[in-house]
Design a protein around this motif. Structure first.
Motif, PDB file in Angstrom:
ATOM      1  N   HIS A   1       0.927  -1.285  -0.123  1.00 46.09           N
ATOM      2  CA  HIS A   1      -0.218  -0.027   0.209  1.00 46.09           C
ATOM      3  C   HIS A   1       0.711   1.409   0.020  1.00 46.09           C
ATOM      4  CE1 HIS A   1      -3.412  -2.575   0.448  1.00 46.09           C
ATOM      5  NE2 HIS A   1      -2.734  -3.116   1.465  1.00 46.09           N
ATOM      6  N   VAL A   2       1.960   1.252  -0.464  1.00 46.56           N
ATOM      7  CA  VAL A   2       2.886   2.133  -0.697  1.00 46.56           C
ATOM      8  C   VAL A   2       2.476   3.260  -1.857  1.00 46.56           C
ATOM      9  CG1 VAL A   2       5.080   2.725  -1.126  1.00 46.56           C
ATOM     10  CG2 VAL A   2       4.998   0.723   0.147  1.00 46.56           C
ATOM     11  N   ARG A   3       2.531   4.641  -1.004  1.00 42.61           N
ATOM     12  CA  ARG A   3       2.301   5.682  -1.799  1.00 42.61           C
ATOM     13  C   ARG A   3       3.340   6.577  -2.169  1.00 42.61           C
ATOM     14  NH1 ARG A   3      -3.127   8.397  -0.657  1.00 42.61           N
ATOM     15  NH2 ARG A   3      -2.584   8.274   1.388  1.00 42.61           N
ATOM     16  N   THR A   4       3.575   7.476  -3.080  1.00 40.50           N
ATOM     17  CA  THR A   4       4.722   8.360  -3.232  1.00 40.50           C
ATOM     18  C   THR A   4       4.355   9.561  -2.253  1.00 40.50           C
ATOM     19  OG1 THR A   4       3.734   9.886  -4.801  1.00 40.50           O
ATOM     20  CG2 THR A   4       4.716   7.877  -5.567  1.00 40.50           C
ATOM     21  N   PRO A   5       5.439  10.311  -1.752  1.00 41.38           N
ATOM     22  CA  PRO A   5       5.304  11.380  -0.808  1.00 41.38           C
ATOM     23  C   PRO A   5       4.409  12.479  -1.266  1.00 41.38           C
ATOM     24  CG  PRO A   5       7.517  10.878  -0.966  1.00 41.38           C
ATOM     25  CD  PRO A   5       6.702   9.948  -1.959  1.00 41.38           C
ATOM     26  N   HIS A   6       4.158  12.565  -2.944  1.00 34.59           N
ATOM     27  CA  HIS A   6       3.561  13.419  -3.361  1.00 34.59           C
ATOM     28  C   HIS A   6       2.161  13.049  -3.573  1.00 34.59           C
ATOM     29  CE1 HIS A   6       2.520  16.598  -6.398  1.00 34.59           C
ATOM     30  NE2 HIS A   6       1.786  15.891  -7.218  1.00 34.59           N
TER      31      HIS A   6
ATOM     32  N   GLY B   1       4.854  -2.695  10.530  1.00 37.68           N
ATOM     33  CA  GLY B   1       3.422  -3.379  11.083  1.00 37.68           C
ATOM     34  C   GLY B   1       2.741  -2.228  11.886  1.00 37.68           C
ATOM     35  N   VAL B   2       3.490  -1.356  12.382  1.00 37.06           N
ATOM     36  CA  VAL B   2       2.628  -0.250  13.376  1.00 37.06           C
ATOM     37  C   VAL B   2       2.196   0.805  12.613  1.00 37.06           C
ATOM     38  CG1 VAL B   2       3.675  -1.126  15.410  1.00 37.06           C
ATOM     39  CG2 VAL B   2       4.697   0.847  14.063  1.00 37.06           C
ATOM     40  N   CYS B   3       2.613   0.830  11.227  1.00 35.85           N
ATOM     41  CA  CYS B   3       2.436   2.172  10.386  1.00 35.85           C
ATOM     42  C   CYS B   3       0.979   2.154  10.014  1.00 35.85           C
ATOM     43  CB  CYS B   3       3.337   2.236   9.257  1.00 35.85           C
ATOM     44  SG  CYS B   3       4.945   2.405   9.877  1.00 35.85           S
ATOM     45  N   THR B   4       0.429   3.335   9.855  1.00 32.24           N
ATOM     46  CA  THR B   4      -0.900   3.630   9.381  1.00 32.24           C
ATOM     47  C   THR B   4      -1.006   3.804   7.686  1.00 32.24           C
ATOM     48  OG1 THR B   4      -0.995   5.979   9.857  1.00 32.24           O
ATOM     49  CG2 THR B   4      -2.033   4.284  11.363  1.00 32.24           C
ATOM     50  N   HIS B   5       0.298   4.210   7.319  1.00 32.57           N
ATOM     51  CA  HIS B   5       0.467   4.535   5.897  1.00 32.57           C
ATOM     52  C   HIS B   5       1.948   4.297   5.548  1.00 32.57           C
ATOM     53  CE1 HIS B   5      -2.450   7.420   7.371  1.00 32.57           C
ATOM     54  NE2 HIS B   5      -2.869   7.698   5.880  1.00 32.57           N
ATOM     55  N   LEU B   6       2.127   3.820   4.244  1.00 39.44           N
ATOM     56  CA  LEU B   6       3.586   3.628   3.778  1.00 39.44           C
ATOM     57  C   LEU B   6       3.891   4.408   2.708  1.00 39.44           C
ATOM     58  CD1 LEU B   6       3.873  -0.041   4.089  1.00 39.44           C
ATOM     59  CD2 LEU B   6       4.730   1.385   5.487  1.00 39.44           C
ATOM     60  N   MET B   7       5.139   4.935   2.652  1.00 38.41           N
ATOM     61  CA  MET B   7       5.503   6.041   1.531  1.00 38.41           C
ATOM     62  C   MET B   7       6.896   5.436   1.222  1.00 38.41           C
ATOM     63  SD  MET B   7       4.916  10.138   2.592  1.00 38.41           S
ATOM     64  CE  MET B   7       6.355  10.039   3.450  1.00 38.41           C
ATOM     65  N   ARG B   8       7.020   5.817  -0.247  1.00 38.95           N
ATOM     66  CA  ARG B   8       8.322   5.246  -0.818  1.00 38.95           C
ATOM     67  C   ARG B   8       8.859   6.485  -1.795  1.00 38.95           C
ATOM     68  NH1 ARG B   8       9.788   3.385  -5.763  1.00 38.95           N
ATOM     69  NH2 ARG B   8      11.872   2.442  -5.792  1.00 38.95           N
TER      70      ARG B   8
ATOM     71  N   LEU C   1      17.886   5.846  -1.259  1.00 35.37           N
ATOM     72  CA  LEU C   1      18.287   7.129  -1.265  1.00 35.37           C
ATOM     73  C   LEU C   1      19.060   7.168   0.260  1.00 35.37           C
ATOM     74  CD1 LEU C   1      16.285   7.896  -3.223  1.00 35.37           C
ATOM     75  CD2 LEU C   1      15.374   9.772  -1.553  1.00 35.37           C
ATOM     76  N   ASN C   2      20.005   8.086   0.340  1.00 31.53           N
ATOM     77  CA  ASN C   2      20.571   8.558   1.446  1.00 31.53           C
ATOM     78  C   ASN C   2      19.523   8.962   2.373  1.00 31.53           C
ATOM     79  OD1 ASN C   2      21.339  11.449   2.889  1.00 31.53           O
ATOM     80  ND2 ASN C   2      22.926   9.900   3.354  1.00 31.53           N
ATOM     81  N   LEU C   3      19.473   8.707   3.919  1.00 31.33           N
ATOM     82  CA  LEU C   3      18.614   8.921   4.872  1.00 31.33           C
ATOM     83  C   LEU C   3      18.109  10.369   4.713  1.00 31.33           C
ATOM     84  CD1 LEU C   3      16.915   7.831   7.349  1.00 31.33           C
ATOM     85  CD2 LEU C   3      18.819   8.170   8.700  1.00 31.33           C
ATOM     86  N   ALA C   4      18.990  11.290   4.934  1.00 30.72           N
ATOM     87  CA  ALA C   4      18.839  12.762   4.975  1.00 30.72           C
ATOM     88  C   ALA C   4      17.975  13.300   3.605  1.00 30.72           C
ATOM     89  CB  ALA C   4      19.962  13.577   4.962  1.00 30.72           C
ATOM     90  N   GLN C   5      18.401  12.649   2.395  1.00 29.40           N
ATOM     91  CA  GLN C   5      17.889  12.997   1.133  1.00 29.40           C
ATOM     92  C   GLN C   5      16.217  12.431   1.325  1.00 29.40           C
ATOM     93  OE1 GLN C   5      19.139  14.963  -0.661  1.00 29.40           O
ATOM     94  NE2 GLN C   5      21.319  14.591  -1.628  1.00 29.40           N
ATOM     95  N   ALA C   6      16.023  11.423   1.771  1.00 32.64           N
ATOM     96  CA  ALA C   6      14.690  10.759   1.965  1.00 32.64           C
ATOM     97  C   ALA C   6      13.861  11.579   2.894  1.00 32.64           C
ATOM     98  CB  ALA C   6      14.819   9.283   2.397  1.00 32.64           C
ATOM     99  N   VAL C   7      14.458  11.907   4.144  1.00 34.09           N
ATOM    100  CA  VAL C   7      13.527  13.017   4.749  1.00 34.09           C
ATOM    101  C   VAL C   7      13.181  14.339   4.172  1.00 34.09           C
ATOM    102  CG1 VAL C   7      13.549  14.395   6.901  1.00 34.09           C
ATOM    103  CG2 VAL C   7      14.534  11.786   6.846  1.00 34.09           C
ATOM    104  N   MET C   8      14.264  15.006   3.460  1.00 30.59           N
ATOM    105  CA  MET C   8      14.092  15.974   2.458  1.00 30.59           C
ATOM    106  C   MET C   8      13.032  15.879   1.550  1.00 30.59           C
ATOM    107  SD  MET C   8      14.447  19.222   1.862  1.00 30.59           S
ATOM    108  CE  MET C   8      15.820  20.255   1.919  1.00 30.59           C
ATOM    109  N   VAL C   9      12.986  15.013   0.854  1.00 31.50           N
ATOM    110  CA  VAL C   9      11.762  14.825  -0.031  1.00 31.50           C
ATOM    111  C   VAL C   9      10.621  14.673   0.387  1.00 31.50           C
ATOM    112  CG1 VAL C   9      10.860  13.400  -1.913  1.00 31.50           C
ATOM    113  CG2 VAL C   9      13.551  13.739  -1.893  1.00 31.50           C
ATOM    114  N   CYS C  10      10.408  14.122   1.547  1.00 34.64           N
ATOM    115  CA  CYS C  10       9.208  13.669   2.166  1.00 34.64           C
ATOM    116  C   CYS C  10       9.086  15.160   2.989  1.00 34.64           C
ATOM    117  CB  CYS C  10       9.076  12.849   3.430  1.00 34.64           C
ATOM    118  SG  CYS C  10       9.579  11.070   2.675  1.00 34.64           S
ATOM    119  N   CYS C  11       9.674  16.058   3.506  1.00 33.30           N
ATOM    120  CA  CYS C  11       9.324  17.121   4.168  1.00 33.30           C
ATOM    121  C   CYS C  11       8.719  18.258   3.016  1.00 33.30           C
ATOM    122  CB  CYS C  11      10.631  17.816   4.958  1.00 33.30           C
ATOM    123  SG  CYS C  11      10.690  16.716   6.506  1.00 33.30           S
ATOM    124  N   TYR C  12       9.611  18.346   2.091  1.00 32.77           N
ATOM    125  CA  TYR C  12       9.482  19.013   0.956  1.00 32.77           C
ATOM    126  C   TYR C  12       8.095  18.890   0.267  1.00 32.77           C
ATOM    127  CZ  TYR C  12       9.855  20.633  -4.242  1.00 32.77           C
ATOM    128  OH  TYR C  12       9.614  21.059  -5.298  1.00 32.77           O
TER     129      TYR C  12
END
Lengths: 245, 245
Positions: free
Chosen positions: B92-97, B129-136, B146-157
């Motif tokens: 059930h993974v969706r994109t950050p967008h 398993g405890v997540c209500t949503h999944l994102m990739r 992705l580098n961890l910090a880059q992944a966080v950036m894209v999601c926050c962005y």
């Protein structure tokens, strides 16, 4: 366009190899392959960069290093400057999300360079001056300055997302490469001095305004020929005055 | 929601302080303020992290460190797991967008945690398993991690963009109305005839080319003034020739 092979990342005088390494990885993640460094000023050796490139080590190794910005962009049909600042000559800034579809479209016709400035000082005004497009990653007001590698990631990410929405260009004439456009701007500069539209000491300032107008949209080879023809003819007409007087 | 104060970034057993520092900066850039570390396993001390946090040093210092994931997410109305992989439990993974608008909506009702796993192993299945949503974050196929910090950036962005708080920079000069632009085109027509760039019978045709160039982007009042000034001055210079000859 089915890939981002015509997208080129150009780093102007980067300082930290770690950023170059992180950028290589971000590019590989998003399918961007061409990395140019203009006069790199790396202060910390390449160990950190190679570590952070991770599985994009090949891309990092294949980077091109050139001495001048011109060498990095001369064959490009579009040159996109990135900036954290707004202000004079930077009014036409769009977000990566807004710009991406057009840039994908342009990349269907030739190389598109994305310019990123120094970690500490960004791009200088004369570097902004050669850009056909300007882009700024939107941020919260409290802290507008992105890490260099993060800025590259956001831009590559938006281009990657926009790949899906590509529509073929409608211009009949090919897009003019940067070298051709710059040649045109030199002719206009000479003309505007000749006819007394500007003084020598104001020329740099004024030409940025002119550049901004002509470079707002993509210029085709036909456009550049028309603008060159106008400059040449007006210059000739103005010079006749001196000869005949 | 008018800000991202209800968004919480949760790093599960992060290894490198440099990533935590870069993440602090990326969060500050995008207006996300809450950072939780679950059982951090920092192997390299905090010097690198503090350096890379840059002006987000305060945010880094105010991070919460907790022993278990439960402590980090217990008060959250939504828990969003991020993953580089697809597969079991990850359908059930969706994109950050895609996810961002809904997450902004949920953040209007309470805390929303974004979970990021270890640099080397990501999130374990029981954590997913405890997540209500999944994102990739979508990537090119050749290099999906992705580098961890880059992944966080894209999601926050993406959350920041979805917030709609960003307002694109406005032109300082108003857009020129059609009448003003047309007046300018008449001046250019007159100039181009005067200097012999085109003959009267080709003028309509040629002016369409010129119009196309000038009208491609939105022209501001300032732009129109510059273009009028150029036409007026060149016309004057060309006319001097006739007067003096």
């Amino acid at each position: 366009m089915t890939d981002l092979s015509n997208i080129r990342i150009v780093l102007v005088e980067p300082l930290y190899s770690g950023n170059v390494g992180s950028i290589s990885r971000a590019m590989a993640n998003m399918g961007v392959r061409e990395l140019f460094l203009v006069a790199p000023q790396i202060v910390d050796g390449w160990e950190e960069g190679e570590r952070l490139a991770c599985h994009a080590y090949d891309l990092l190794k294949k980077r091109r290093e050139v001495a001048t910005l011109t060498e990095a962009i001369d064959d490009c049909v579009a040159v996109v400057g990135t900036t954290a600042r707004l202000g004079l000559y930077r009014q036409h800034v769009r977000t990566p999300h807004e710009s991406a579809p057009e840039l994908i479209c342009l990349a269907g016709q030739g190389k598109v360079a994305l310019l990123f400035g120094r970690e500490d000082k960004g791009l200088f005004n004369e570097e902004i001056g050669v850009c056909t497009h300007l882009m700024r990653v939107p941020t919260a007001n409290d802290y507008v300055s992105l890490n260099l590698a993060q800025a590259v990631m956001v831009c590559c990410y938006e281009l990657f997302l926009a790949l899906g929405s590509y529509e073929p260009p409608q211009e009949k004439s090919d897009l003019a490469p940067a070298g051709h456009r710059n040649q045109m701007m030199k002719m206009w500069r000479q003309l505007l001095l000749e006819i007394g539209f500007m003084e020598q000491d104001k020329a740099d300032h004024m030409m940025q305004g002119v550049q901004r107008i002509f470079a707002r949209g993509a210029l085709t080879v036909d456009d550049v020929h028309i603008l060159m023809g106008m400059a040449r003819q007006a210059d000739w007409a103005a010079k006749q005055r001196k000869i005949t007087s």
